[in-house]
Design an enzyme around this catalytic site. Structure first.
Site, PDB file in Angstrom:
ATOM      1  N   GLU A   1     105.222  71.754  10.801  1.00 43.03           N
ATOM      2  CA  GLU A   1     104.991  70.638   9.878  1.00 43.03           C
ATOM      3  C   GLU A   1     103.597  70.689   9.264  1.00 43.03           C
ATOM      4  O   GLU A   1     103.290  69.916   8.362  1.00 43.03           O
ATOM      5  CB  GLU A   1     105.200  69.297  10.600  1.00 43.03           C
ATOM      6  CG  GLU A   1     104.107  68.866  11.558  1.00 43.03           C
ATOM      7  CD  GLU A   1     104.140  69.550  12.925  1.00 43.03           C
ATOM      8  OE1 GLU A   1     104.892  70.528  13.094  1.00 43.03           O
ATOM      9  OE2 GLU A   1     103.404  69.088  13.826  1.00 43.03           O
TER      10      GLU A   1
ATOM     11  N   CYS B   1     104.868  73.005  19.926  1.00 42.69           N
ATOM     12  CA  CYS B   1     103.581  72.995  20.631  1.00 42.69           C
ATOM     13  C   CYS B   1     103.791  72.679  22.114  1.00 42.69           C
ATOM     14  O   CYS B   1     104.387  73.493  22.802  1.00 42.69           O
ATOM     15  CB  CYS B   1     102.600  72.044  19.941  1.00 42.69           C
ATOM     16  SG  CYS B   1     100.881  72.313  20.422  1.00 42.69           S
TER      17      CYS B   1
ATOM     18  N   HIS C   1     102.533  74.716  14.568  1.00 43.87           N
ATOM     19  CA  HIS C   1     103.042  73.474  14.001  1.00 43.87           C
ATOM     20  C   HIS C   1     103.691  73.739  12.654  1.00 43.87           C
ATOM     21  O   HIS C   1     103.008  73.868  11.645  1.00 43.87           O
ATOM     22  CB  HIS C   1     101.902  72.467  13.834  1.00 43.87           C
ATOM     23  CG  HIS C   1     101.442  71.908  15.132  1.00 43.87           C
ATOM     24  ND1 HIS C   1     101.962  70.751  15.675  1.00 43.87           N
ATOM     25  CD2 HIS C   1     100.532  72.364  16.023  1.00 43.87           C
ATOM     26  CE1 HIS C   1     101.380  70.516  16.831  1.00 43.87           C
ATOM     27  NE2 HIS C   1     100.511  71.477  17.078  1.00 43.87           N
TER      28      HIS C   1
END
Lengths: 206, 304
Positions: A189, A82, A187
């Site tokens: 994750e 990001c 992202h």
């Protein structure tokens, strides 16, 4: 055995990224200590937040020197997530013009919000068009969606460095790749197994 | 293009996931961690946990279960975020900046505030300034009052504010909210479908994403929320709680109907062959249908 250092520069939650690496059974350490960059095999710069804050924090916390040495000179695999990707630009245009790391030629600019029906931030799952599948997208199908939340993106001048894009009424840089440098706007994750797979591909680099 | 999100909402009451009807009747469903595991595997787009506990006690109550008995909200959030690799929004009972900070630090990606925002709109601005708008969802609960008008309610649907939802939504956006979670109190638990007029009204007047909530009883209702309501995300609580693989079925239905949703997958393929995965949850069974489908109860032939 890879060991990841997650750079903590005070911008929000690194816990989720940490958890993702833990799920991969990978050695991972969250650290504010620049010296930890030396002992890690892989460097990850996470973060949600403003460009300028990231740039200032990296400088103030003494990360720049070790990053230059370990990543640029010694070639350690680096992954920016990001704002960690956006900061690689030469300049960023959020809240004024600020200098980035300059590792990728280009400018981090605001997405065009004048297009009708498009709200900012670009938030949610969007399908990614993969230009360079190895190594980061190995095993990941074309058109897989990842989770994005951002209002700015890195407009890279080096076209070859753009490894994937997505469409949000405009072409959005979804990831970059240049030698040992990797950056993802989305992202991983938060992108379920496709994201976990991408992180696994990253730690398997070198 | 950016996809419309399908979001299960889980209501937590003193550590147990519950189902609600009209914001008043509650029925216990189970352990929060077990539920998030099901939803993660079956690829929901996002997860919203709303803490509707009347007190601050959190006790899952079963020490014999695999999951440790968790006693604080922070611990519950931490546990959920360890297995939840999708965006997680946590809300309910948030009354301070510190409350937001704690939940984000525990692992929530976003928080949702409701009553506090209604009573002190400047709290929205302060929170947005400190944590960023993208972390901040403002919940707007709406009821049709005696005069037949939409009215915003706070205090878990008990306290009327006199505010019109569209006007309040615009104000909330102006104050710095990143997203709106729009709930119809009248439709909640009814299974009659979203209040599409309400959703459209609010979506038409703000530029931030609106998550529709309240009333889903059939997958078609989700489709209506997208196509007619114009919502950026469609949320539901009850309908996802009972059936196995429910989120998958919902998405499959929407995808076949032509809605702009992520292509549904029953299990995540990418981790299938990963031997380096620590959590057995992620190394999903190779044949999910065998392991997941509920067997009908056997007839014993014994007269009751």
């Amino acid at each position: 055995m890879s060991s990841v250092i997650l750079l903590d520069y005070g911008a929000g939650n690194v816990q989720s990224v940490f958890n993702a690496f833990r799920a991969l059974d990978c050695q991972v350490k969250v650290s504010r200590d620049p010296l930890d960059i030396e002992s890690a095999s892989h460097v990850v710069l996470p973060g949600v937040g403003a460009f300028e804050h990231c740039a200032r924090a990296l400088s103030r916390r003494g990360f720049l020197g070790p990053l230059q040495r370990e990543v640029l000179e010694k070639g350690k695999p680096f992954l920016g997530i990001c704002v960690g990707l956006q900061i690689l630009a030469r300049f960023g245009m959020e809240f004024g013009r600020h200098e980035g790391l300059g590792w990728i030629e280009g400018v981090t600019e605001r997405l065009d919000s004048s297009l009708s029906n498009l709200r900012l931030p670009h938030m949610g799952w969007n399908e990614v068009e993969i230009r360079t599948s190895e190594p980061l997208f190995r095993g990941i199908d074309a058109g897989t969606a990842f989770y994005f939340v951002h209002s700015y993106h890195l407009l890279a001048e080096e076209q070859a460095a753009i490894s994937s894009t997505c469409d949000y009424g405009q072409m959005v840089t979804a990831s970059i790749q240049k030698d040992n440098l990797f950056g993802v706007q989305f992202h991983p994750e938060k992108s379920q197994s496709a994201g976990i797979r991408l992180l696994r591909n990253f730690i398997e680099v070198n | 293009m950016l996809k419309v999100r399908v979001i299960p909402v889980l209501l937590l009451r003193n550590g147990i996931v519950v189902q609600s009807k009209g914001f008043r009747r509650y029925q216990a469903l189970g352990n929060p961690l077990a539920m998030v595991r099901r939803l993660n595997v079956w690829t929901a787009d996002e997860l919203i946990y709303l803490d509707i506990s009347p007190t601050a006690e959190y006790d899952v109550g079963r020490d014999d279960l695999r999951d440790r008995n968790r006693h604080s909200l922070t611990e519950i959030i931490q546990d959920i975020s360890e297995v939840c690799f999708m965006p997680l929004t946590f809300g309910g009972r948030i009354r301070s900046i510190d409350g937001i900070r704690q939940r984000l630090a525990a692992g929530a990606d976003k928080v949702t505030i409701n009553t506090m925002a209604g009573e002190h709109p400047e709290f929205i601005t302060e929170a947005a300034r400190i944590f960023g708008s993208q972390c901040l969802v403002v919940s707007i609960d709406v009821k049709i009052n005696e005069r037949g008008l939409y009215e915003v309610m706070i205090g878990r649907g008990r306290v009327p504010t006199g505010k019109d939802p569209a006007a309040w939504a615009m104000a909330v956006e102006k104050h710095g909210a990143g997203e709106i979670l729009l709930n119809s109190i009248d439709r909640d638990g009814s299974g009659k479908g979203y209040d599409l007029e309400l959703i459209k009204k609010v979506c038409d007047c703000v530029n931030i994403p609106v998550i529709a909530s309240g009333g889903v009883g059939h997958w078609e209702h989700l489709f209506e929320g997208i196509e007619q309501g114009g919502a950026s995300a469609v949320a539901a609580a009850n309908i996802f709680n009972y059936t196995e693989q429910s989120v998958y079925h919902a998405k499959n239905y929407l995808y076949e109907r032509g809605a702009n949703v992520r292509e549904p997958t029953l299990i995540d393929d990418y981790l299938r062959d990963s031997s380096s995965v620590a959590d057995p949850l992620l190394a999903v069974s190779r044949n999910p249908l065998n392991s997941r489908v509920k067997q009908p109860p056997e007839k014993t032939g014994v007269k009751s």
